[in-house]
Design a protein around this motif. Structure first.
Motif, mmCIF file in Angstrom:
data_model
loop_
_atom_site.group_PDB
_atom_site.id
_atom_site.type_symbol
_atom_site.label_atom_id
_atom_site.label_comp_id
_atom_site.label_asym_id
_atom_site.label_seq_id
_atom_site.Cartn_x
_atom_site.Cartn_y
_atom_site.Cartn_z
ATOM 1 N N PHE A 1 -0.480 7.461 11.801
ATOM 2 C CA PHE A 1 -0.015 9.094 11.372
ATOM 3 C C PHE A 1 -1.718 9.520 11.531
ATOM 4 N N GLN A 2 -1.921 10.813 11.921
ATOM 5 C CA GLN A 2 -3.037 11.131 11.618
ATOM 6 C C GLN A 2 -4.681 11.103 10.992
ATOM 7 N N ASN A 3 -3.501 11.203 9.698
ATOM 8 C CA ASN A 3 -5.319 10.706 8.601
ATOM 9 C C ASN A 3 -3.951 9.708 8.137
ATOM 10 N N TYR A 4 -4.233 8.104 8.911
ATOM 11 C CA TYR A 4 -3.381 7.067 8.931
ATOM 12 C C TYR A 4 -3.242 6.820 7.450
ATOM 13 N N ALA A 5 -2.990 7.539 6.228
ATOM 14 C CA ALA A 5 -1.777 7.292 5.465
ATOM 15 C C ALA A 5 -1.448 5.523 4.822
ATOM 16 N N LEU A 6 -3.345 4.910 5.202
ATOM 17 C CA LEU A 6 -3.093 3.951 4.382
ATOM 18 C C LEU A 6 -2.982 4.101 3.054
ATOM 19 N N PHE A 7 -2.385 2.569 2.569
ATOM 20 C CA PHE A 7 -2.062 2.622 0.832
ATOM 21 C C PHE A 7 -4.021 2.466 0.283
ATOM 22 N N GLU A 8 -3.754 3.347 -0.418
ATOM 23 C CA GLU A 8 -5.465 3.694 -0.931
ATOM 24 C C GLU A 8 -6.162 2.593 -2.171
ATOM 25 N N ASN A 9 -5.042 2.003 -2.851
ATOM 26 C CA ASN A 9 -4.980 1.357 -3.864
ATOM 27 C C ASN A 9 -4.659 -0.038 -3.867
ATOM 28 N N MET A 10 -5.110 -0.468 -2.051
ATOM 29 C CA MET A 10 -4.659 -1.511 -1.672
ATOM 30 C C MET A 10 -5.882 -1.709 -0.938
ATOM 31 N N THR A 11 -6.502 -2.944 -0.669
ATOM 32 C CA THR A 11 -7.572 -3.643 -0.497
ATOM 33 C C THR A 11 -6.862 -3.955 1.052
ATOM 34 N N VAL A 12 -8.297 -4.003 2.235
ATOM 35 C CA VAL A 12 -8.260 -3.464 3.731
ATOM 36 C C VAL A 12 -6.814 -4.866 3.995
ATOM 37 N N SER B 1 3.321 -17.296 5.779
ATOM 38 C CA SER B 1 2.627 -16.735 6.607
ATOM 39 C C SER B 1 2.060 -15.280 6.829
ATOM 40 N N ALA B 2 2.227 -14.874 5.789
ATOM 41 C CA ALA B 2 1.221 -13.345 6.215
ATOM 42 C C ALA B 2 0.221 -13.540 5.799
ATOM 43 N N ARG B 3 -0.162 -14.352 4.535
ATOM 44 C CA ARG B 3 -1.788 -14.119 4.479
ATOM 45 C C ARG B 3 -2.737 -14.844 5.775
ATOM 46 N N VAL B 4 -1.569 -16.113 6.271
ATOM 47 C CA VAL B 4 -2.638 -16.342 7.589
ATOM 48 C C VAL B 4 -2.253 -14.781 8.930
ATOM 49 N N ASP B 5 -1.314 -14.336 8.787
ATOM 50 C CA ASP B 5 -1.043 -14.048 9.655
ATOM 51 C C ASP B 5 -1.809 -12.356 9.940
ATOM 52 N N ALA B 6 -2.452 -12.307 8.383
ATOM 53 C CA ALA B 6 -3.004 -11.123 8.070
ATOM 54 C C ALA B 6 -4.272 -11.431 8.349
ATOM 55 N N LEU B 7 -4.577 -12.311 8.445
ATOM 56 C CA LEU B 7 -6.638 -12.460 8.018
ATOM 57 C C LEU B 7 -6.347 -12.321 9.784
ATOM 58 N N GLU B 8 -5.793 -13.189 10.363
ATOM 59 C CA GLU B 8 -6.005 -13.032 12.010
ATOM 60 C C GLU B 8 -5.987 -12.118 12.727
ATOM 61 N N MET B 9 -5.463 -11.024 12.025
ATOM 62 C CA MET B 9 -4.692 -9.857 12.491
ATOM 63 C C MET B 9 -6.818 -8.677 12.681
ATOM 64 N N ILE B 10 -6.953 -8.891 10.873
ATOM 65 C CA ILE B 10 -8.249 -8.232 11.027
ATOM 66 C C ILE B 10 -9.365 -9.065 11.378
ATOM 67 N N LYS B 11 -8.929 -10.092 11.700
ATOM 68 C CA LYS B 11 -10.388 -11.144 12.952
ATOM 69 C C LYS B 11 -10.359 -10.354 14.724
ATOM 70 N N ARG B 12 -9.133 -10.138 14.526
ATOM 71 C CA ARG B 12 -9.271 -9.209 15.967
ATOM 72 C C ARG B 12 -9.444 -8.613 16.216
ATOM 73 N N MET B 13 -9.152 -7.616 14.792
ATOM 74 C CA MET B 13 -9.477 -5.986 14.762
ATOM 75 C C MET B 13 -10.911 -5.319 13.930
ATOM 76 N N GLU B 14 -12.049 -6.658 13.850
ATOM 77 C CA GLU B 14 -13.058 -6.936 13.932
ATOM 78 C C GLU B 14 -13.719 -5.970 12.798
ATOM 79 N N LEU B 15 -12.384 -6.188 11.606
ATOM 80 C CA LEU B 15 -12.691 -6.394 10.058
ATOM 81 C C LEU B 15 -11.853 -7.033 9.147
ATOM 82 N N GLU C 1 -15.786 -8.542 8.088
ATOM 83 C CA GLU C 1 -16.552 -8.008 6.705
ATOM 84 C C GLU C 1 -16.019 -6.850 5.530
ATOM 85 N N HIS C 2 -14.674 -6.519 6.013
ATOM 86 C CA HIS C 2 -14.170 -5.442 5.328
ATOM 87 C C HIS C 2 -13.070 -5.408 4.556
ATOM 88 N N ALA C 3 -12.271 -6.980 5.125
ATOM 89 C CA ALA C 3 -10.871 -7.018 3.938
ATOM 90 C C ALA C 3 -10.754 -6.912 2.536
#
Lengths: 261, 537
Positions: A85-96, A113-127, A129-131
């Motif tokens: 969405f335009q304003n992303y609608a991220l869950f403000e109470n949760m970390t990246v 495999s949720a944690r592994v998959d999420a970390l992999e995606m975060i890495k690919r998105m170059e995020l 250090e902001h996890a």
């Protein structure tokens, strides 16, 4: 270049009440892997298309097929589509990390495999250090990447974008356009991008669907729209506006050159 | 794979909430109004007392509203627009009168300015405070904190950018005040005027204690119903008391149809000004001193043998309070308040969620229904309950007290929830649906964690108000279900001001403790959020 029809929309109409017709019997096809922009001024029906495609709004009539399957009545989560969405609608109470991981943890087949998959995606998105940061700690561009990561991690066939850059500054927009194209190239995901910005549509898209007052006015490649505008509306709304922007840019670049001299 | 056409649970929840609000607010009220006949109205309107009571009510309420709103505005300016120190403490201190019942404020007037009052003795005053000025001073003390909170919030979140633009354009300070501040304050000013007028015209606590021969409409209604069990006459007066509250309701309904979206691009920067700060110190210190004297007077009355004749310290009044089952009534009040607060959180949250986030067209109707309690003063609601529920199993139980408190105080905490939920990103649920996350899970994992502080505020609001209310409950209690706040009137009738002071202090201490606990929890909640962010960075 794009051969396979992924999404087929037939005779879609949306009427909110007697007076307001948001979509008037529109039909179009989206090819697998293409980047399609839906371009039009406010109130032309472009966001309504988006909401109907993802299943947040019910059409008055018409059908939507994905890979030949009628998905018109499918639940949002079963359409194999994601939305930013335009304003992303991220869950403000949760970390990246938690934002990206959340939907995976709910799905039985992905939970282990949720944690592994999420970390992999975060890495690919170059995020990486902001996890552990919360959305409020991130820049607009980083927030957009989190929103895309959250969607992309579920491997959707199509990602819809609802004017995701309209609230950002020019420099960030330019950078994000590049990133978006890079992501699309890397993942080959079909993207449908709603915007009112001609420049954005022309710089990102393989095809553009120009809309006006609940109708599709022209749907073609950027090249063909410029060379063969179908009517005066396309000339005025698309080409003239684009010219003004390009002229302004030319003047700006010229001024910069003078200053450098 | 196919989706259900409608979310049945959401629709069902809307219907349940609408039925609850109808049965416990609208139906009793409608029943009361239908029961009024023309001859009842004629009898009351032509009674010798009525005209005088209307005039007294109008005179005292108009005077109170003017003083109260101006005082509140000046205090809010002192706190938000000057460089005075200790603002956080002062904000708490000047709102202390909000934590005691209006009848305690009335008692305080006697304790301070009565024939043997602390200030009367201190300054050797001869004039009696009983009557018009007693009511006005008491009502101001009782009502200004509400207006102060309204102005304080508005000034706190005012955007400073227009002031900076005006400064750059060379517009003088006074013109800036006229052109920027006043228009900005117009809405809260109207809101404060309605609220103060409505709460003072319907309050019987202050005028009953200090009014003397100046009888107001609310006191007249209280005496007709409590003293003479004349329910019809009470209903007719209730109808008149309804008018200002009804106007306030219409105003609120119009101004709160959309959740408030605060956008502050630049916070207000206070510049140095010694004269302004000096005047502000004087004002804030004067008000704080008055409240301090009031509290000290309660302590003095409560803990000496007989003020001012025998100033020997004693715990006799406390013992007497315990002897006549004061602790039992305190326990009853605390149980009522806790239950009202817990159920109140659940009901206001569900209602506000449905109206602010469901997207249904019927949400607007439910929103309006949720605010109807603003239109019905507590004393009128209490009487309406008597007329509807008398003779049923419900009447005379603790449950009816809990329900009447819940309904009476429903609108304000509902609006707190509505505004908090409305400010959150409207696409959260939509994203949840596309990610395969159910609405209930989104509420549990995403929505509620983001509005925890609103939950605490709502809890505090329900608890504090239920602890000190004397309006709706005054016609509905039995000996076993009698809240502690209603003991004050009983002691005053027995001329036992010492015990009335003790009860007022007990209510103040309980409410202060509750506020403090909520403050600590809020701090903990905020610290958790901050440490999570720091851990991340």
């Amino acid at each position: 270049m794009f051969d396979k029809d992924l999404l087929v929309v037939n005779n879609l109409t949306k009427r909110f009440d007697e007076r307001s017709l948001a979509l008037d019997n529109i039909s179009f096809t989206v090819k697998e892997g293409e980047f399609l922009s839906v371009l039009g001024p406010s109130g032309c029906g472009k966001t309504t298309i988006m909401r109907i495609l993802i299943g947040l709004t019910e059409p008055t009539s018409g059908k939507i097929y994905m890979d030949g399957v009628d998905i018109t009545d499918f639940d949002s989560s079963n359409r194999n589509m994601g939305i930013v969405f335009q304003n992303y609608a991220l869950f403000e109470n949760m970390t990246v990390l938690e934002n990206v991981e959340y939907a995976l943890k709910i799905r039985k087949d992905r939970r282990a495999s949720a944690r592994v998959d999420a970390l992999e995606m975060i890495k690919r998105m170059e995020l990486t250090e902001h996890a552990q940061k919360r959305p409020g700690e991130l820049s607009g561009g980083q927030q957009q990447r989190v929103a895309i990561a959250r969607t992309l991690v579920l491997n959707p066939k199509i990602i819809l974008f609802d004017e995701p850059m309209s609230a950002l500054d020019v420099a960030t927009r330019l950078q994000l356009r590049k990133e978006l194209k890079k992501i699309q190239k890397e993942y080959g995901t079909t993207m449908i991008y709603v915007t009112h910005d001609q420049e954005e549509a022309f710089s990102l898209s393989d095809r553009i669907m120009v809309m006006s007052e609940a109708h599709i006015v022209q749907m073609d490649t950027p090249h063909n729209i410029i060379l063969h505008p179908e009517n005066q509306y396309i000339k005025d709304f698309v080409i003239e506006n684009l010219k003004i922007k390009i002229d302004s840019l030319a003047v700006y670049i010229e001024d910069l050159n003078h200053e450098e001299e | 794979m196919k989706k259900s056409k409608k979310e049945t649970s959401l629709i069902l929840s809307q219907v349940i909430i609408a039925v609850i609000l109808f049965v416990f607010i609208l139906m009793p009220f409608i029943r009361m109004v239908i029961g009024i006949k023309k001859e009842d109205i004629d009898a009351i309107v032509h009674s010798p007392m009525f005209g005088t009571a209307v005039t007294n009510s109008l005179k005292t309420c108009i005077t109170t509203t003017i003083i109260s709103v101006l005082l509140a505005m000046a205090l809010a300016f002192a706190v938000q627009r000057t460089g005075i120190k200790g603002k956080a403490f002062l904000t708490v201190f000047v709102t202390l009168p909000m934590l005691i019942p209006s009848i305690s404020v009335g008692t305080s007037m006697i304790v301070l300015f009565g024939t043997n009052g602390v200030i009367t003795n201190l300054l050797h005053l001869n004039n009696t405070i009983y009557g018009f000025w007693g009511i006005v001073i008491g009502a101001v003390l009782y009502s200004y904190p509400v207006a102060f909170i309204m102005f304080n919030d508005v000034l706190k979140y005012e955007d400073a950018s227009p002031y900076e633009a005006a400064q750059v354009l060379g517009i003088p300070k006074f013109r800036r005040f006229l052109a920027i501040t006043l228009p900005y304050l117009k809405k809260p000013l109207i809101g404060a005027v309605f609220s103060v007028f409505s709460m003072t015209v319907t309050d019987y606590g202050v005028p009953l204690m200090i009014g003397g021969k100046t009888t107001t409409l609310a006191v007249m209604m209280y005496q007709e119903v409590i003293g003479q069990l004349k329910f019809k006459e009470g209903s007719v007066i209730g109808l008149f008391l309804l008018i200002p509250a009804f106007v306030a309701f219409i105003y609120n309904a119009i101004t709160s149809s959309q959740p408030k979206l605060a956008f502050v691009s630049k916070e207000y920067e206070v510049k140095k000004n010694r004269i302004r700060d000096g005047v502000s110190y004087l004002l804030v210190i004067a008000v704080s001193l008055f409240i301090l004297i009031l509290l000290a007077a309660f302590v003095m009355y409560g803990f000496v043998v007989r003020y001012p004749r025998d100033m020997t310290p004693t715990l006799d009044n406390v013992r007497f309070f315990v002897k006549i089952k004061g602790l039992m009534h305190l326990k009853t009040s605390m149980i009522i308040s806790l239950i009202v607060a817990v159920i109140g959180i659940a009901v206001t949250f569900v209602t506000a969620y449905l109206t602010a986030r469901s997207g249904y067209k019927s949400a607007q109707f439910l929103h309006l229904m949720s605010m109807t309690s603003l239109a019905i003063p507590g004393i009128v609601l209490g009487l309406a309950y008597v007329l509807v529920f008398k003779g049923t199993f419900f009447y005379g139980t603790l449950a009816i007290i809990i329900v009447v408190d819940l309904m009476h105080f429903f609108a304000s905490p509902y609006l707190m929830m509505y505004n908090s939920l409305g400010k959150m990103n409207q696409n959260l649920e939509a994203v949840g649906f596309t990610l395969g996350i159910s609405r209930l899970r989104m509420i549990k994992d995403v929505i509620i964690p983001q509005i925890r502080s609103t939950f605490l505020e709502v809890f505090s609001y329900f608890f504090v108000n239920s602890m000190m209310t004397i309006s709706a409950v005054s016609f509905l209690f039995t000996y076993k279900t009698k809240p502690i706040s209603l003991m004050i009137g009983q002691f005053e009738a027995q001329m036992n001001l010492e015990c009335a002071a003790i009860v007022s202090l007990v209510i103040l201490v309980v409410n202060l403790l509750m506020k403090f606990v909520i403050y600590l929890i809020k701090k903990q909640v905020n610290r958790k959020s901050i440490s999570a962010v720091n851990y991340g960075s």
